[in-house]
Design a protein around this motif. Structure first.
Motif, mmCIF file in Angstrom:
data_model
loop_
_atom_site.group_PDB
_atom_site.id
_atom_site.type_symbol
_atom_site.label_atom_id
_atom_site.label_comp_id
_atom_site.label_asym_id
_atom_site.label_seq_id
_atom_site.Cartn_x
_atom_site.Cartn_y
_atom_site.Cartn_z
ATOM 1 N N ILE A 234 0.571 -1.126 -0.144
ATOM 2 C CA ILE A 234 -0.053 0.289 0.057
ATOM 3 C C ILE A 234 0.923 1.127 -0.129
ATOM 4 O O ILE A 234 0.632 2.349 -0.265
ATOM 5 C CB ILE A 234 -0.815 -0.046 1.403
ATOM 6 N N GLU A 235 1.876 1.256 1.032
ATOM 7 C CA GLU A 235 2.761 2.104 0.859
ATOM 8 C C GLU A 235 3.305 2.607 -0.775
ATOM 9 O O GLU A 235 3.353 4.021 -0.410
ATOM 10 C CB GLU A 235 3.837 2.243 2.250
ATOM 11 N N SER A 236 3.693 1.778 -0.695
ATOM 12 C CA SER A 236 4.953 1.616 -2.417
ATOM 13 C C SER A 236 4.193 2.124 -3.061
ATOM 14 O O SER A 236 4.634 2.574 -4.587
ATOM 15 C CB SER A 236 5.768 0.356 -2.327
ATOM 16 N N LEU A 237 3.382 1.761 -3.571
ATOM 17 C CA LEU A 237 1.984 2.051 -5.175
ATOM 18 C C LEU A 237 1.044 3.279 -4.362
ATOM 19 O O LEU A 237 1.596 3.767 -5.526
ATOM 20 C CB LEU A 237 0.964 1.389 -4.563
ATOM 21 N N ALA A 238 1.235 4.049 -3.424
ATOM 22 C CA ALA A 238 0.648 4.812 -2.942
ATOM 23 C C ALA A 238 1.217 6.053 -3.631
ATOM 24 O O ALA A 238 1.205 7.630 -3.797
ATOM 25 C CB ALA A 238 0.109 5.184 -1.513
ATOM 26 N N HIS A 239 2.916 5.850 -3.086
ATOM 27 C CA HIS A 239 4.100 6.701 -3.607
ATOM 28 C C HIS A 239 4.287 6.434 -4.994
ATOM 29 O O HIS A 239 5.118 7.804 -5.486
ATOM 30 C CB HIS A 239 5.378 5.717 -2.561
ATOM 31 N N HIS A 240 4.389 5.197 -5.324
ATOM 32 C CA HIS A 240 4.634 5.031 -6.729
ATOM 33 C C HIS A 240 3.628 5.402 -8.397
ATOM 34 O O HIS A 240 3.635 5.986 -9.106
ATOM 35 C CB HIS A 240 5.477 4.270 -7.641
ATOM 36 N N LEU A 241 2.407 5.664 -7.873
ATOM 37 C CA LEU A 241 1.510 5.619 -8.551
ATOM 38 C C LEU A 241 0.043 6.567 -7.477
ATOM 39 O O LEU A 241 -1.095 6.705 -6.847
ATOM 40 C CB LEU A 241 0.453 4.080 -8.525
ATOM 41 N N PRO A 242 0.610 7.655 -7.395
ATOM 42 C CA PRO A 242 -0.467 8.820 -6.684
ATOM 43 C C PRO A 242 -1.785 9.121 -6.720
ATOM 44 O O PRO A 242 -2.612 9.861 -6.653
ATOM 45 C CB PRO A 242 0.741 10.221 -6.747
ATOM 46 N N GLU A 243 -1.802 8.468 -8.807
ATOM 47 C CA GLU A 243 -3.009 8.393 -8.943
ATOM 48 C C GLU A 243 -4.149 8.041 -7.962
ATOM 49 O O GLU A 243 -5.266 8.001 -8.011
ATOM 50 C CB GLU A 243 -3.466 8.541 -10.166
ATOM 51 N N ILE A 244 -3.642 7.266 -7.555
ATOM 52 C CA ILE A 244 -4.892 6.287 -6.459
ATOM 53 C C ILE A 244 -5.604 7.083 -5.748
ATOM 54 O O ILE A 244 -4.748 7.080 -4.377
ATOM 55 C CB ILE A 244 -4.196 4.697 -6.545
ATOM 56 N N GLU A 245 -6.610 6.968 -5.612
ATOM 57 C CA GLU A 245 -7.424 7.615 -4.442
ATOM 58 C C GLU A 245 -7.400 6.792 -3.003
ATOM 59 O O GLU A 245 -7.245 7.350 -1.947
ATOM 60 C CB GLU A 245 -9.321 8.283 -5.315
ATOM 61 N N ARG A 246 -7.746 5.401 -3.539
ATOM 62 C CA ARG A 246 -7.851 4.448 -2.298
ATOM 63 C C ARG A 246 -7.306 3.014 -2.280
ATOM 64 O O ARG A 246 -7.346 2.175 -2.774
ATOM 65 C CB ARG A 246 -9.324 4.087 -1.937
ATOM 66 N N ILE A 247 -6.542 2.784 -1.733
ATOM 67 C CA ILE A 247 -5.668 1.370 -1.446
ATOM 68 C C ILE A 247 -6.098 0.555 -0.151
ATOM 69 O O ILE A 247 -6.188 1.218 0.965
ATOM 70 C CB ILE A 247 -4.180 1.807 -1.787
ATOM 71 N N ARG A 248 -6.335 -0.695 -0.337
ATOM 72 C CA ARG A 248 -7.449 -0.910 0.811
ATOM 73 C C ARG A 248 -6.550 -2.673 0.908
ATOM 74 O O ARG A 248 -5.895 -3.320 -1.087
ATOM 75 C CB ARG A 248 -8.673 -1.914 0.637
ATOM 76 N N PHE A 249 -6.454 -3.294 1.376
ATOM 77 C CA PHE A 249 -5.526 -4.474 1.052
ATOM 78 C C PHE A 249 -6.567 -5.683 2.486
ATOM 79 O O PHE A 249 -7.044 -5.695 3.476
ATOM 80 C CB PHE A 249 -4.442 -5.001 2.327
ATOM 81 N N TRP A 250 -6.888 -6.722 2.151
ATOM 82 C CA TRP A 250 -7.836 -7.426 2.387
ATOM 83 C C TRP A 250 -6.750 -9.382 2.893
ATOM 84 O O TRP A 250 -6.267 -9.710 2.385
ATOM 85 C CB TRP A 250 -8.752 -8.171 2.569
ATOM 86 N N MET A 251 -6.907 -9.927 3.434
ATOM 87 C CA MET A 251 -6.276 -11.435 3.995
ATOM 88 C C MET A 251 -7.165 -12.177 5.028
ATOM 89 O O MET A 251 -8.314 -11.679 5.680
ATOM 90 C CB MET A 251 -5.590 -11.048 4.504
ATOM 91 N N THR A 252 -8.078 -13.206 3.972
ATOM 92 C CA THR A 252 -8.768 -14.450 4.629
ATOM 93 C C THR A 252 -8.424 -14.826 6.094
ATOM 94 O O THR A 252 -7.152 -15.453 6.314
ATOM 95 C CB THR A 252 -9.824 -15.317 4.182
ATOM 96 N N PHE A 253 -9.234 -14.870 7.309
ATOM 97 C CA PHE A 253 -8.668 -16.052 8.233
ATOM 98 C C PHE A 253 -10.363 -16.281 8.836
ATOM 99 O O PHE A 253 -11.235 -15.688 8.852
ATOM 100 C CB PHE A 253 -8.623 -14.561 9.185
ATOM 101 N N GLY A 254 -9.893 -17.894 9.414
ATOM 102 C CA GLY A 254 -11.003 -18.443 9.844
ATOM 103 C C GLY A 254 -11.626 -18.593 10.978
ATOM 104 O O GLY A 254 -10.346 -17.489 12.063
ATOM 105 N N ASP A 255 -12.628 -18.596 10.953
ATOM 106 C CA ASP A 255 -12.300 -18.429 12.822
ATOM 107 C C ASP A 255 -12.306 -19.474 13.677
ATOM 108 O O ASP A 255 -11.788 -17.901 14.787
ATOM 109 C CB ASP A 255 -14.291 -18.315 13.264
#
Length: 401
Positions: A234-255
């Motif tokens: 997220i940090e590097s993409l926001a730095h090198h592709l500053p046009e992107i308004e929103r960047i989110r990261f999601w990861m799955t976990f079981g209960d």
């Protein structure tokens, strides 16, 4: 053809060395070093059995800059592929500068006494690598790594600009253990328990760990709960592709994973500050790592698939479009090929590909680079040819959540 030194003999190191050995036209010689020589020797034996190629092994404490420099001066490799712990990144970079060797890793630096990972420490090496005429490639794993290349490929071929980017990491594998992590437990738990951060309209928005949850139906896996997290791309993409308004990261976990982790947190077992036990200092999280199953031992037990990819929304010829680009990897197929489960495979294969980009001269330049700064096409071609085929499809609209 080139000689490469791989540092780190965990699951990712094992996959990378196996895949390098399978490509003798690119890697003329592969050398493996780690703190524990026996782990290196076991990987070398597996590589010999599967490919017929020899891998030289060395015992190395990568925290010792002088020792690492001496080994580099002895071996004179074209590239160091750092697959050790992220705490060791800066020491290995220092050794590369001292010996005049190019550098590559899969995860950014993290201080051992603070659960905080960001690129500022490694970006600070830009001028030193530039002046030395050396290349440092940061983050050539899957996430970070492939997920960033996916984004730049979409921008190059499908969208004129990207407005929102969601990275979705799903492990649908089952190893049958009550609680275990699929990569280094210490790094995994530090990452998962850190506050969640997303990039939105030019600033960071932070929320407590594991408090924002959504359900997503992953192809070849099915519906899974995924949690908003912070991840370094997220940090590097926001730095090198500053046009992107929103960047989110999601990861799955079981209960079950969430329940175990919550209890361990509540009783203090995920702490990274030392406590006194029987007159000695111990770090609870490091002790927990010692009693949890070794991730490499899970390969033979794990069944199911991973599904990791990007959903990007942006403009193409003035019209808003959304594309989903992803890879599906089978745990059992990964194990059959390399003796490692898919979590290691999906990081180790991109490590091999990033190394190939550098030693063949396909990518290069003096300085410190993130993977999204290079042409994505040759990297994407190698993903298809070396075990991580990807697919892309257009969605009806952006993610609604």
């Amino acid at each position: 053809m080139a000689k490469v030194l791989v540092i780190g003999a965990g699951g990712v190191g094992s996959v990378a060395v196996h895949k390098m050995a399978m490509n003798p036209d690119i890697f003329s010689e592969v050398v493996l070093a780690s703190r524990t020589l026996a782990k290196c020797d076991a990987i070398a034996a597996s590589v010999k059995q599967r490919t017929g190629r020899d891998v030289a092994t060395y015992q190395l404490d990568a925290d010792d800059v002088a020792a690492t420099t001496a080994l580099l001066n002895e071996l004179k490799p074209a590239l160091v592929v750092n697959l050790a712990l992220p705490y060791q990144d800066l020491n290995i970079m220092e050794a590369c500068l001292a010996a005049g060797v190019n550098y590559m890793d899969t995860a950014n630096y993290e201080p051992i006494d603070e659960a905080k990972f960001e690129y500022k420490w490694q970006w600070a090496y830009q001028e030193r690598f530039k002046e030395a005429g050396l290349t440092a490639l940061l983050g050539s794993g899957f996430d970070p790594g492939v997920t960033s290349v996916f984004a730049t490929w979409l921008k190059k071929h499908k969208l004129d600009s990207i407005r929102t980017l969601d990275i979705l990491d799903c492990n649908g594998g089952d190893h049958g253990q009550p609680f275990a992590t699929n990569f280094n437990p210490e790094i995994n738990i530090r990452e998962v328990t850190a506050p969640a951060r997303r990039w939105e309209k030019g600033e960071w928005v932070e929320t407590p760990a594991l408090t924002i949850k959504q359900t997503f139906d992953f192809e070849a896996v099915g519906p899974k709960n995924m949690y908003l997290m912070y991840h370094e791309e997220i940090e590097s993409l926001a730095h090198h592709l500053p046009e992107i308004e929103r960047i989110r990261f999601w990861m799955t976990f079981g209960d079950a994973y969430i329940t175990h982790l919550t209890v361990l947190q509540n009783v203090g077992m995920t702490r990274i500050d030392p406590v006194i036990y029987e007159g000695k200092e111990i770090v609870p999280l490091q002790f927990l790592k010692a009693v949890l199953p070794e991730p490499a031992s899970l390969g033979a037990l794990t069944k199911g698939k991973t599904n990791i990819g990007d959903i990007a929304t942006g403009l193409k010829d003035g019209v808003e479009k959304t594309f989903y680009i992803y890879n599906i990897c089978d745990h059992e197929e990964a194990y059959a090929e390399t003796g490692n489960q898919a979590i290691s495979y999906t990081t180790g294969v991109p490590a091999m590909i990033g190394a190939a980009m550098l030693v063949t001269g396909t990518w290069g330049g003096a300085g410190v680079f993130n993977i999204e700064q290079f042409n994505p096409d040759p990297y994407m071609d190698m993903l298809n040819k070396h075990g991580l085929p990807w697919q892309v499809k257009e969605l009806e609209g952006p993610l609604e959540f």
